[in-house]
Write a protein that holds these residues in place. Structure first.
Motif, PDB file in Angstrom:
ATOM      1  N   ILE A   1     107.205  35.078 -62.227  1.00  0.00           N
ATOM      2  CA  ILE A   1     106.207  34.260 -62.920  1.00  0.00           C
ATOM      3  C   ILE A   1     105.648  33.171 -62.011  1.00  0.00           C
ATOM      4  O   ILE A   1     104.429  33.045 -61.883  1.00  0.00           O
ATOM      5  CB  ILE A   1     106.773  33.694 -64.237  1.00  0.00           C
ATOM      6  N   PRO A   2     106.479  32.368 -61.335  1.00  0.00           N
ATOM      7  CA  PRO A   2     105.899  31.365 -60.430  1.00  0.00           C
ATOM      8  C   PRO A   2     105.085  31.988 -59.292  1.00  0.00           C
ATOM      9  O   PRO A   2     104.034  31.472 -58.911  1.00  0.00           O
ATOM     10  CB  PRO A   2     107.120  30.606 -59.893  1.00  0.00           C
ATOM     11  N   ALA A   3     105.547  33.119 -58.760  1.00  0.00           N
ATOM     12  CA  ALA A   3     104.802  33.779 -57.679  1.00  0.00           C
ATOM     13  C   ALA A   3     103.458  34.283 -58.188  1.00  0.00           C
ATOM     14  O   ALA A   3     102.428  34.150 -57.511  1.00  0.00           O
ATOM     15  CB  ALA A   3     105.617  34.927 -57.099  1.00  0.00           C
ATOM     16  N   LYS A   4     103.441  34.845 -59.386  1.00  0.00           N
ATOM     17  CA  LYS A   4     102.202  35.326 -59.996  1.00  0.00           C
ATOM     18  C   LYS A   4     101.239  34.152 -60.202  1.00  0.00           C
ATOM     19  O   LYS A   4     100.036  34.284 -59.976  1.00  0.00           O
ATOM     20  CB  LYS A   4     102.520  36.012 -61.319  1.00  0.00           C
ATOM     21  N   ALA A   5     101.758  33.017 -60.602  1.00  0.00           N
ATOM     22  CA  ALA A   5     100.914  31.842 -60.824  1.00  0.00           C
ATOM     23  C   ALA A   5     100.264  31.377 -59.524  1.00  0.00           C
ATOM     24  O   ALA A   5      99.083  31.034 -59.499  1.00  0.00           O
ATOM     25  CB  ALA A   5     101.746  30.712 -61.439  1.00  0.00           C
ATOM     26  N   VAL A   6     101.009  31.373 -58.432  1.00  0.00           N
ATOM     27  CA  VAL A   6     100.468  30.957 -57.137  1.00  0.00           C
ATOM     28  C   VAL A   6      99.421  31.948 -56.642  1.00  0.00           C
ATOM     29  O   VAL A   6      98.324  31.564 -56.225  1.00  0.00           O
ATOM     30  CB  VAL A   6     101.611  30.786 -56.100  1.00  0.00           C
ATOM     31  N   LEU A   7      99.739  33.229 -56.675  1.00  0.00           N
ATOM     32  CA  LEU A   7      98.788  34.249 -56.234  1.00  0.00           C
ATOM     33  C   LEU A   7      97.523  34.210 -57.086  1.00  0.00           C
ATOM     34  O   LEU A   7      96.409  34.314 -56.574  1.00  0.00           O
ATOM     35  CB  LEU A   7      99.419  35.641 -56.291  1.00  0.00           C
ATOM     36  N   ALA A   8      97.688  34.066 -58.387  1.00  0.00           N
ATOM     37  CA  ALA A   8      96.534  34.007 -59.279  1.00  0.00           C
ATOM     38  C   ALA A   8      95.622  32.847 -58.910  1.00  0.00           C
ATOM     39  O   ALA A   8      94.397  32.984 -58.929  1.00  0.00           O
ATOM     40  CB  ALA A   8      96.989  33.886 -60.729  1.00  0.00           C
ATOM     41  N   GLN A   9      96.199  31.696 -58.550  1.00  0.00           N
ATOM     42  CA  GLN A   9      95.362  30.550 -58.188  1.00  0.00           C
ATOM     43  C   GLN A   9      94.527  30.834 -56.943  1.00  0.00           C
ATOM     44  O   GLN A   9      93.376  30.422 -56.855  1.00  0.00           O
ATOM     45  CB  GLN A   9      96.209  29.286 -58.003  1.00  0.00           C
ATOM     46  N   VAL A  10      95.069  31.566 -55.983  1.00  0.00           N
ATOM     47  CA  VAL A  10      94.299  31.937 -54.789  1.00  0.00           C
ATOM     48  C   VAL A  10      93.111  32.810 -55.192  1.00  0.00           C
ATOM     49  O   VAL A  10      91.966  32.561 -54.790  1.00  0.00           O
ATOM     50  CB  VAL A  10      95.190  32.669 -53.758  1.00  0.00           C
ATOM     51  N   LEU A  11      93.369  33.830 -56.015  1.00  0.00           N
ATOM     52  CA  LEU A  11      92.295  34.721 -56.458  1.00  0.00           C
ATOM     53  C   LEU A  11      91.295  33.980 -57.342  1.00  0.00           C
ATOM     54  O   LEU A  11      90.083  34.210 -57.261  1.00  0.00           O
ATOM     55  CB  LEU A  11      92.875  35.925 -57.195  1.00  0.00           C
ATOM     56  N   LEU A  12      91.795  33.075 -58.172  1.00  0.00           N
ATOM     57  CA  LEU A  12      90.912  32.305 -59.044  1.00  0.00           C
ATOM     58  C   LEU A  12      90.044  31.327 -58.246  1.00  0.00           C
ATOM     59  O   LEU A  12      88.881  31.126 -58.582  1.00  0.00           O
ATOM     60  CB  LEU A  12      91.727  31.569 -60.106  1.00  0.00           C
ATOM     61  N   GLU A  13      90.603  30.729 -57.203  1.00  0.00           N
ATOM     62  CA  GLU A  13      89.804  29.852 -56.326  1.00  0.00           C
ATOM     63  C   GLU A  13      88.642  30.623 -55.723  1.00  0.00           C
ATOM     64  O   GLU A  13      87.518  30.132 -55.654  1.00  0.00           O
ATOM     65  CB  GLU A  13      90.672  29.250 -55.213  1.00  0.00           C
ATOM     66  N   ARG A  14      88.903  31.855 -55.283  1.00  0.00           N
ATOM     67  CA  ARG A  14      87.841  32.692 -54.708  1.00  0.00           C
ATOM     68  C   ARG A  14      86.778  33.008 -55.757  1.00  0.00           C
ATOM     69  O   ARG A  14      85.582  32.946 -55.486  1.00  0.00           O
ATOM     70  CB  ARG A  14      88.421  33.988 -54.154  1.00  0.00           C
ATOM     71  N   ALA A  15      87.216  33.362 -56.963  1.00  0.00           N
ATOM     72  CA  ALA A  15      86.267  33.676 -58.033  1.00  0.00           C
ATOM     73  C   ALA A  15      85.463  32.437 -58.431  1.00  0.00           C
ATOM     74  O   ALA A  15      84.263  32.522 -58.691  1.00  0.00           O
ATOM     75  CB  ALA A  15      87.004  34.247 -59.240  1.00  0.00           C
ATOM     76  N   PHE A  16      86.119  31.270 -58.448  1.00  0.00           N
ATOM     77  CA  PHE A  16      85.426  30.012 -58.769  1.00  0.00           C
ATOM     78  C   PHE A  16      84.338  29.746 -57.732  1.00  0.00           C
ATOM     79  O   PHE A  16      83.194  29.438 -58.085  1.00  0.00           O
ATOM     80  CB  PHE A  16      86.440  28.856 -58.808  1.00  0.00           C
ATOM     81  N   ALA A  17      84.690  29.876 -56.455  1.00  0.00           N
ATOM     82  CA  ALA A  17      83.716  29.635 -55.382  1.00  0.00           C
ATOM     83  C   ALA A  17      82.542  30.617 -55.478  1.00  0.00           C
ATOM     84  O   ALA A  17      81.383  30.221 -55.302  1.00  0.00           O
ATOM     85  CB  ALA A  17      84.396  29.751 -54.018  1.00  0.00           C
ATOM     86  N   LYS A  18      82.839  31.876 -55.771  1.00  0.00           N
ATOM     87  CA  LYS A  18      81.768  32.867 -55.887  1.00  0.00           C
ATOM     88  C   LYS A  18      80.892  32.574 -57.110  1.00  0.00           C
ATOM     89  O   LYS A  18      79.671  32.719 -57.055  1.00  0.00           O
ATOM     90  CB  LYS A  18      82.341  34.278 -55.952  1.00  0.00           C
ATOM     91  N   SER A  19      81.504  32.157 -58.213  1.00  0.00           N
ATOM     92  CA  SER A  19      80.731  31.779 -59.398  1.00  0.00           C
ATOM     93  C   SER A  19      79.801  30.609 -59.083  1.00  0.00           C
ATOM     94  O   SER A  19      78.652  30.589 -59.522  1.00  0.00           O
ATOM     95  CB  SER A  19      81.666  31.387 -60.549  1.00  0.00           C
ATOM     96  N   ARG A  20      80.311  29.647 -58.322  1.00  0.00           N
ATOM     97  CA  ARG A  20      79.485  28.492 -57.928  1.00  0.00           C
ATOM     98  C   ARG A  20      78.312  28.930 -57.074  1.00  0.00           C
ATOM     99  O   ARG A  20      77.191  28.462 -57.243  1.00  0.00           O
ATOM    100  CB  ARG A  20      80.308  27.469 -57.132  1.00  0.00           C
ATOM    101  N   SER A  21      78.546  29.829 -56.127  1.00  0.00           N
ATOM    102  CA  SER A  21      77.482  30.222 -55.194  1.00  0.00           C
ATOM    103  C   SER A  21      76.467  31.179 -55.820  1.00  0.00           C
ATOM    104  O   SER A  21      75.292  31.144 -55.475  1.00  0.00           O
ATOM    105  CB  SER A  21      78.063  30.826 -53.914  1.00  0.00           C
ATOM    106  N   THR A  22      76.911  32.024 -56.761  1.00  0.00           N
ATOM    107  CA  THR A  22      75.995  33.000 -57.362  1.00  0.00           C
ATOM    108  C   THR A  22      75.381  32.522 -58.670  1.00  0.00           C
ATOM    109  O   THR A  22      74.364  33.048 -59.100  1.00  0.00           O
ATOM    110  CB  THR A  22      76.709  34.338 -57.635  1.00  0.00           C
ATOM    111  N   GLY A  23      76.037  31.557 -59.320  1.00  0.00           N
ATOM    112  CA  GLY A  23      75.560  31.093 -60.614  1.00  0.00           C
ATOM    113  C   GLY A  23      75.913  32.028 -61.761  1.00  0.00           C
ATOM    114  O   GLY A  23      75.449  31.849 -62.880  1.00  0.00           O
TER     115      GLY A  23
END
Length: 181
Positions: free
Chosen positions: A17-39
């Motif tokens: 569970i803690p490992a999944k939470a850390v990995l998810a945050q990395v993937l979510l950071e990427r998705a957040f950045a892409k959402s910001r850049s693409t709108g």
């Protein structure tokens, strides 16, 4: 030998569970950045049932987490979620964000009145909130004034912070938008 193997298996399961939470945050950071850049909303992985809608940070505590849409149980496993029916983050009304006490909202046990909470949405809006305080309430008696005339942020997590089982109690912190000067 068999007991050692069983112990290793249990320890491995406890680390998932803690490992999944850390990995998810990395993937979510990427998705957040892409959402910001693409709108446009971007899922962190194809089968996700939620998308990043904002980043929340508490500078004094060095905390930064991606907030997800939807509030589903699956989304809660990967990060804080904006509870359905909440006001949009940073706009008039009450936005309620919930997360697990043992992962993404573990910092709430250190949150103090006066702390600043910053919310940055995927569309680039940024709002700062000042924590007024927190309280413990039963989950079936939890009510929030949804029609606030100013932006209000409510953070909610299970309580007590060190519990290992589910219970009916929630810790709720209230923060009001800081006026820009």
């Amino acid at each position: 030998m068999a007991l050692s193997f069983a112990g290793l298996c249990l320890a491995g399961q406890g680390a998932v569970i803690p490992a999944k939470a850390v990995l998810a945050q990395v993937l979510l950071e990427r998705a957040f950045a892409k959402s910001r850049s693409t709108g446009a909303p971007v899922k962190a992985w194809p089968w996700a049932d939620a998308v990043p809608v904002a980043r929340i940070s508490v500078p004094r505590l060095g905390v930064s987490e991606i907030i997800l849409s939807g509030g589903s149980g699956e989304a809660l496993a990967f990060g804080p979620t904006l509870v359905p029916g909440s006001a949009p983050l940073g706009q008039n009304g009450t936005a309620v964000v919930a997360a697990h006490r043992d992962t993404h909202f573990s910092f709430m046990q250190h949150l103090q009145p006066g702390d600043v909470v910053v919310v940055e949405t995927t569309d680039g809006d940024r709002a700062s909130f000042r924590v007024q305080g927190g309280y413990v309430v039963r989950n079936d008696q939890f009510a929030i004034a949804s029609r606030a005339v100013a932006p209000t942020l409510v953070l909610s997590t299970c309580w007590p912070f060190d519990a290992t089982t589910q219970g009916p109690w929630r810790y709720v912190a209230i923060a009001h938008a800081q006026s820009s000067r």
